[in-house]
Design an enzyme around this catalytic site. Sequence first.
Site, PDB file in Angstrom:
ATOM      1  N   CYS A 128     -14.864  52.882 -10.518  1.00 44.64           N
ATOM      2  CA  CYS A 128     -15.123  54.326 -10.625  1.00 44.64           C
ATOM      3  C   CYS A 128     -16.335  54.489 -11.523  1.00 44.64           C
ATOM      4  O   CYS A 128     -16.707  53.573 -12.248  1.00 44.64           O
ATOM      5  CB  CYS A 128     -13.917  55.068 -11.203  1.00 44.64           C
ATOM      6  SG  CYS A 128     -14.070  56.877 -11.061  1.00 44.64           S
ATOM      7  N   CYS A 130     -16.617  57.207 -13.741  1.00 40.84           N
ATOM      8  CA  CYS A 130     -16.402  58.141 -14.860  1.00 40.84           C
ATOM      9  C   CYS A 130     -16.507  57.471 -16.231  1.00 40.84           C
ATOM     10  O   CYS A 130     -16.879  58.116 -17.205  1.00 40.84           O
ATOM     11  CB  CYS A 130     -15.092  58.896 -14.710  1.00 40.84           C
ATOM     12  SG  CYS A 130     -13.631  57.859 -14.764  1.00 40.84           S
ATOM     13  N   CYS A 138     -16.848  61.392 -12.013  1.00 36.83           N
ATOM     14  CA  CYS A 138     -16.607  60.177 -11.209  1.00 36.83           C
ATOM     15  C   CYS A 138     -17.716  59.917 -10.202  1.00 36.83           C
ATOM     16  O   CYS A 138     -17.583  59.030  -9.349  1.00 36.83           O
ATOM     17  CB  CYS A 138     -15.278  60.292 -10.471  1.00 36.83           C
ATOM     18  SG  CYS A 138     -13.894  60.625 -11.573  1.00 36.83           S
ATOM     19  N   LYS A 203      -4.264  59.890  -5.248  1.00 34.33           N
ATOM     20  CA  LYS A 203      -4.473  60.061  -6.681  1.00 34.33           C
ATOM     21  C   LYS A 203      -4.586  61.553  -6.968  1.00 34.33           C
ATOM     22  O   LYS A 203      -5.468  62.236  -6.443  1.00 34.33           O
ATOM     23  CB  LYS A 203      -5.749  59.342  -7.125  1.00 34.33           C
ATOM     24  CG  LYS A 203      -6.044  59.537  -8.601  1.00 34.33           C
ATOM     25  CD  LYS A 203      -7.225  58.716  -9.057  1.00 34.33           C
ATOM     26  CE  LYS A 203      -7.524  58.991 -10.520  1.00 34.33           C
ATOM     27  NZ  LYS A 203      -8.654  58.183 -11.008  1.00 34.33           N
ATOM     28  N   ARG A 213      -8.263  59.059 -20.933  1.00 27.44           N
ATOM     29  CA  ARG A 213      -9.655  59.493 -21.087  1.00 27.44           C
ATOM     30  C   ARG A 213     -10.119  59.286 -22.518  1.00 27.44           C
ATOM     31  O   ARG A 213     -11.307  59.078 -22.768  1.00 27.44           O
ATOM     32  CB  ARG A 213      -9.823  60.930 -20.616  1.00 27.44           C
ATOM     33  CG  ARG A 213      -9.607  60.991 -19.096  1.00 27.44           C
ATOM     34  CD  ARG A 213      -9.784  62.371 -18.514  1.00 27.44           C
ATOM     35  NE  ARG A 213      -9.378  62.340 -17.098  1.00 27.44           N
ATOM     36  CZ  ARG A 213      -9.115  63.407 -16.373  1.00 27.44           C
ATOM     37  NH1 ARG A 213      -9.212  64.610 -16.925  1.00 27.44           N
ATOM     38  NH2 ARG A 213      -8.761  63.297 -15.115  1.00 27.44           N
ATOM     39  N   LYS A 256      -0.489  57.779  -7.629  1.00 25.12           N
ATOM     40  CA  LYS A 256      -0.738  57.915  -9.058  1.00 25.12           C
ATOM     41  C   LYS A 256      -0.816  59.367  -9.438  1.00 25.12           C
ATOM     42  O   LYS A 256      -1.505  60.111  -8.736  1.00 25.12           O
ATOM     43  CB  LYS A 256      -2.079  57.226  -9.358  1.00 25.12           C
ATOM     44  CG  LYS A 256      -2.538  57.332 -10.772  1.00 25.12           C
ATOM     45  CD  LYS A 256      -3.921  56.766 -10.886  1.00 25.12           C
ATOM     46  CE  LYS A 256      -4.411  57.081 -12.280  1.00 25.12           C
ATOM     47  NZ  LYS A 256      -5.800  56.882 -12.433  1.00 25.12           N
ATOM     48  N   SER A 282      -1.221  56.822 -18.323  1.00 25.72           N
ATOM     49  CA  SER A 282      -1.280  56.916 -19.781  1.00 25.72           C
ATOM     50  C   SER A 282      -0.374  58.002 -20.349  1.00 25.72           C
ATOM     51  O   SER A 282       0.295  57.789 -21.362  1.00 25.72           O
ATOM     52  CB  SER A 282      -2.724  57.155 -20.216  1.00 25.72           C
ATOM     53  OG  SER A 282      -3.254  58.322 -19.607  1.00 25.72           O
TER      54      SER A 282
HETATM   55  C1  PBG Z   1     -10.798  56.471 -13.358  1.00 22.47           C
HETATM   56  C2  PBG Z   1      -9.359  56.369 -13.685  1.00 22.47           C
HETATM   57  C3  PBG Z   1      -8.548  57.237 -14.413  1.00 22.47           C
HETATM   58  C4  PBG Z   1      -7.305  56.617 -14.525  1.00 22.47           C
HETATM   59  C5  PBG Z   1      -7.377  55.438 -13.827  1.00 22.47           C
HETATM   60  N1  PBG Z   1      -8.655  55.304 -13.298  1.00 22.47           N
HETATM   61  C6  PBG Z   1      -8.859  58.504 -15.093  1.00 22.47           C
HETATM   62  C7  PBG Z   1      -9.152  59.735 -14.330  1.00 22.47           C
HETATM   63  O1  PBG Z   1      -9.124  59.767 -13.093  1.00 22.47           O
HETATM   64  O2  PBG Z   1      -9.494  60.696 -15.013  1.00 22.47           O
HETATM   65  C8  PBG Z   1      -6.117  57.158 -15.277  1.00 22.47           C
HETATM   66  C9  PBG Z   1      -5.160  56.115 -15.736  1.00 22.47           C
HETATM   67  C10 PBG Z   1      -4.189  56.570 -16.767  1.00 22.47           C
HETATM   68  O3  PBG Z   1      -4.086  57.760 -17.118  1.00 22.47           O
HETATM   69  O4  PBG Z   1      -3.469  55.692 -17.282  1.00 22.47           O
HETATM   70  N2  PBG Z   1     -11.172  57.497 -12.527  1.00 22.47           N
END
Ligand code: PBG
Length: 331
Positions: A128, A130, A138, A203, A213, A256, A282
């Site tokens: 990704c 981001c 992203c 997602k 983040r 997710k 997370s």
């Molecule tokens: C990258 C990404 C994210 C997560 C995994 N890959 C963050 C987002 O999409 O903002 C989140 C993983 C987590 O919260 O543990 N895009």
Amino acid sequence: MTDEPLVQDLNLTQRPRRLRTTAGMRTLVRETRLSAEALVYPLFVCEGTNIRREVPTMPGVFQLSADEAVRETAAAQKDGVSAVLLFGIPAHKDETGSAAADANAPVQNTVRALREHVDDVTVITDVCLCEYTSHGHCGVLDGERILNDPTVRHLVDAAVSHAEAGAHIVAPSDMMDGRVGTIRAELDARGFDDVAIMSYAAKYCSAFYGPFREAADSSPAFGDRRTHQMDPANSDEALREVELDLDQGADIIMVKPAMPYLDVIQRVKSTFRRPTAAYQVSGEYAMLKAAAQLGWLNEPAVMLESLTAIRRAGADIIITYYAREAARLLR
Ligand code: PBG
């Protein structure tokens, strides 16, 4: 009042409690078995050496330099966890996230170090932009719009550089349209036909990513991720996203977050019968950790219960910050 059992009058040949009588009987009839083999351990990797910096919103989770990531992975393997998922924290960020495809960025360095020093570990890399863009989005921007097709070009470059470093599986988490097929074609063209794709297919645009983040320093500088990540209200759309990614060559599909989306995991698994991953994100981890630290929840118990529930819903693979702790409990 007498103690005369009232149920005597019923014809109680069916007594579900019978099979719950002993631990041995409960084990025999258990429908879902949680094992460390199903767990994937996410790691945040940064520049430098000897760095082990705890993430304030995720106690027990660290930003690690490549050498420390090797140590952590070897320790996880001793606990029974044999797959890691790498996220990069680059030294420099720019408008297009160019460090994502840099052969000497933290993810690529860590992949090489893991392949060299840790036998039999499965190395998965998050793809990704981001974590790599100065604005935290992203993809590449036109004003405040995230451009799809130009972003895919950069994602392909990142995926190829992860494959070149030795990744077994690349995991695009960006939710741009068409990225799975484009990455597949380019990997094949370069002879990486054995590198698998685990797509973050369903997602959601979730507030449960907040602590991540902070860990990855990837909060968007303005706006949000609603134009590419899915609306939490939708589940038919999840099936469509999964179908598109499978058609484009995804080997493993992911839902997710996990626990707030058990229904989606269940639908995806029962509809497609393909290797299905779920990411206990997370915020799910932070929520259980915080309540445990306050003494409000029994951490080992809720950890195993939540992971079992995610498996029961249909996940073959669970990505979790609890991987090591859970694996130790499961031994
Ligand atoms: C990258 C990404 C994210 C997560 C995994 N890959 C963050 C987002 O999409 O903002 C989140 C993983 C987590 O919260 O543990 N895009």
